[in-house]
Design an enzyme around this catalytic site. Structure first.
Site, PDB file in Angstrom:
ATOM      1  N   LYS A  38       0.843  -1.204   0.000  1.00 38.34           N
ATOM      2  CA  LYS A  38       0.000   0.000   0.000  1.00 38.34           C
ATOM      3  C   LYS A  38       0.879   1.255   0.000  1.00 38.34           C
ATOM      4  CE  LYS A  38      -0.354  -0.370   5.059  1.00 38.34           C
ATOM      5  NZ  LYS A  38      -1.156  -0.979   6.132  1.00 38.34           N
ATOM      6  N   ARG A 136     -10.968  -0.525  14.387  1.00 32.16           N
ATOM      7  CA  ARG A 136     -10.679   0.334  13.254  1.00 32.16           C
ATOM      8  C   ARG A 136     -11.550  -0.173  12.113  1.00 32.16           C
ATOM      9  NH1 ARG A 136      -4.587   1.091  11.014  1.00 32.16           N
ATOM     10  NH2 ARG A 136      -5.160  -0.927  10.143  1.00 32.16           N
ATOM     11  N   TYR A 258      17.197  29.012  11.398  1.00 37.02           N
ATOM     12  CA  TYR A 258      15.944  29.676  11.771  1.00 37.02           C
ATOM     13  C   TYR A 258      15.695  29.592  13.270  1.00 37.02           C
ATOM     14  CZ  TYR A 258      14.267  30.031   6.930  1.00 37.02           C
ATOM     15  OH  TYR A 258      14.101  30.344   5.618  1.00 37.02           O
ATOM     16  N   MET A 306      13.467  23.930   4.638  1.00 30.77           N
ATOM     17  CA  MET A 306      12.881  23.233   3.495  1.00 30.77           C
ATOM     18  C   MET A 306      13.941  22.550   2.638  1.00 30.77           C
ATOM     19  SD  MET A 306      10.334  24.620   0.510  1.00 30.77           S
ATOM     20  CE  MET A 306       9.050  25.134   1.624  1.00 30.77           C
TER      21      MET A 306
HETATM   22  C1  LIG Z   1      -0.449  -1.994   6.814  1.00 38.10           C
HETATM   23  C2  LIG Z   1      -1.027  -3.296   7.180  1.00 38.10           C
HETATM   24  C3  LIG Z   1      -0.193  -4.432   7.304  1.00 38.10           C
HETATM   25  C4  LIG Z   1       1.317  -4.361   7.247  1.00 38.10           C
HETATM   26  O1  LIG Z   1       1.782  -3.945   8.504  1.00 38.10           O
HETATM   27  P1  LIG Z   1       3.327  -3.801   8.852  1.00 38.10           P
HETATM   28  O2  LIG Z   1       3.325  -3.397  10.277  1.00 38.10           O
HETATM   29  O3  LIG Z   1       3.846  -2.739   7.941  1.00 38.10           O
HETATM   30  O4  LIG Z   1       3.979  -5.098   8.599  1.00 38.10           O
HETATM   31  C5  LIG Z   1      -0.798  -5.659   7.514  1.00 38.10           C
HETATM   32  N1  LIG Z   1      -2.148  -5.762   7.638  1.00 38.10           N
HETATM   33  C6  LIG Z   1      -2.957  -4.682   7.561  1.00 38.10           C
HETATM   34  C7  LIG Z   1      -4.425  -4.869   7.725  1.00 38.10           C
HETATM   35  C8  LIG Z   1      -2.431  -3.425   7.344  1.00 38.10           C
HETATM   36  O5  LIG Z   1      -3.237  -2.359   7.304  1.00 38.10           O
END
Ligand SMILES: *Cc1c(COP(=O)(O)O)cnc(C)c1O
Length: 369
Positions: A38, A136, A258, A306
């Site tokens: 992702k 969630r 800064y 930046m």
């Molecule tokens: C992002 C995600 C993972 C991967 O998690 P990591 O901690 O990066 O290994 C696995 N399962 C779900 C449902 C996720 O949202």
């Protein structure tokens, strides 16, 4: 465009990715390792990452969004991976999911109904997300029980995978891990023919009980330690470097950058690096973060701006303009730099800026037949 000699550069080492994949496989026992790619493969590039993982034998992938799934389908064409979409089937998504042959991870009863409606015209694969305590995404266990009691709500859906997600896997002794494991076992038992998946990267290391049929690592493929701290068994996949633009002397009592946030207590030397928060080094990484050059770490000084970072060079009379400084990599450790910035490796990786010039090492050859 020609490379700019003063730009920050990101090298994505796909051989390191392959080594991390092999290591996670060695830890996963009989479970399939299904990479999570992702968010553009945690910011490192969806197509090159997924193609190399395919070449390493990965056949099942997870993305968050529908559009990521469509891009992945395209990137791996003409091969035919199984692609799960963690967002599931939100309103309006069903036809596009089906068209790209994506499998939604159904997160709620309305999502389930939407996908079951699409499946009334053809048999469609589905995954079910059971919420076991994270609150969630996912069906609550009592919703799963209600569903099992009224199986026609599943219509023509072929539930091939039941999964859940751990809230505290990077804290192995956290009692929620066991509680989620037990809740998952119970809910998953309603689907004896489906494969089961619970573990993310950290979950793989909680023991065999947590691995089931498939594990879903993300961060540890990309070099982040499963416990949120550096793990020497994993290799750095992302190396971010920037050259020194200028070396300057600072007198005792003078301030740097800064807000005059740093005051030199003794006369010293400061390197000004050609990288900043536009390249993905977080403003919060100073103080606490460091650059690595000449075999040593050098603390950041004052605010990160930046385009520029000031770094202490005391004790390094040899360092000069043009020298490269590692900001992330085998020596400037991802988990340490993230902790210095008050965040996690995940966020640091996805924030590496578009301005940093990217190079890939170890790309899989890919021809469209
Ligand atoms: C992002 C995600 C993972 C991967 O998690 P990591 O901690 O990066 O290994 C696995 N399962 C779900 C449902 C996720 O949202």
């Amino acid at each position: 465009m020609l490379p700019d000699p003063s730009e920050a550069r990101l090298t994505v080492d796909l051989d390191a990715l392959a080594a991390n994949h092999a290591f996670l496989k060695s830890q996963a026992g009989a479970a399939e390792v299904a990479p999570v790619v992702k968010a553009d493969a945690y910011g490192l590039g969806l197509a090159p990452v997924a193609r190399r993982l395919w070449a390493e034998g990965a056949r099942t992938f997870f993305v968050a969004r529908l559009a990521e799934g469509e891009r992945l389908r395209e990137a791996l064409s003409p091969e035919a991976p199984t692609i799960y979409v963690l967002d599931g089937c939100p309103p309006g998504a069903a036809e596009r999911l089906a068209a790209a042959d994506l499998v939604p991870v159904l997160n709620s009863l309305p999502q389930l109904e939407a996908w079951a409606t699409a499946a009334s015209r053809r048999r469609l694969p589905a995954a079910l997300h059971v919420d076991t305590g994270m609150n969630r995404l996912g069906l609550r266990p009592e919703e799963v029980a209600a569903l099992v009691a009224a199986p026609d709500r599943l219509g023509g859906l072929d539930v091939g995978l039941v999964m859940s997600h751990l809230a505290c896997a990077e804290v192995p002794e956290h009692p929620l891990n066991r509680a989620q494991l037990e809740a998952f076992r119970k809910a998953a038992a309603h689907f004896p023919h489906a494969r089961k998946s619970l573990a993310n990267s950290a979950g793989i290391f909680l023991g065999e009980d947590y691995r089931f049929d498939m594990v879903r690592p993300g961060i540890s493929l990309y070099g982040g330690g499963p416990l949120g701290r550096p793990d020497s068994r994993l290799r750095a996949v992302a190396t971010l470097e920037a050259p020194i633009l200028q070396v300057r002397a600072v007198g005792s009592g003078e301030t740097v950058g800064y807000g005059a946030a740093y005051t030199a207590e003794t006369p010293g030397r400061i390197a000004v690096l050609a990288a900043g928060y536009a390249d993905g080094v977080l403003r919060s990484q100073s103080p606490g973060g460091y650059g690595w050059t000449g075999g040593m770490s050098h603390p950041f000084r004052g605010r990160i701006s930046m385009d520029l970072i000031a770094m202490d060079l005391s004790g390094r009379p040899d360092a000069k303009a043009g020298d490269l400084v590692e900001l992330l990599g085998a020596d400037a450790l991802l988990d340490e730099q993230a902790a210095a910035g008050g965040t996690v490796a995940y966020e640091l990786l996805v924030r590496i800026g578009a301005r940093a010039r990217r190079t890939y090492v170890g790309e899989a050859s890919w021809t469209r037949r």
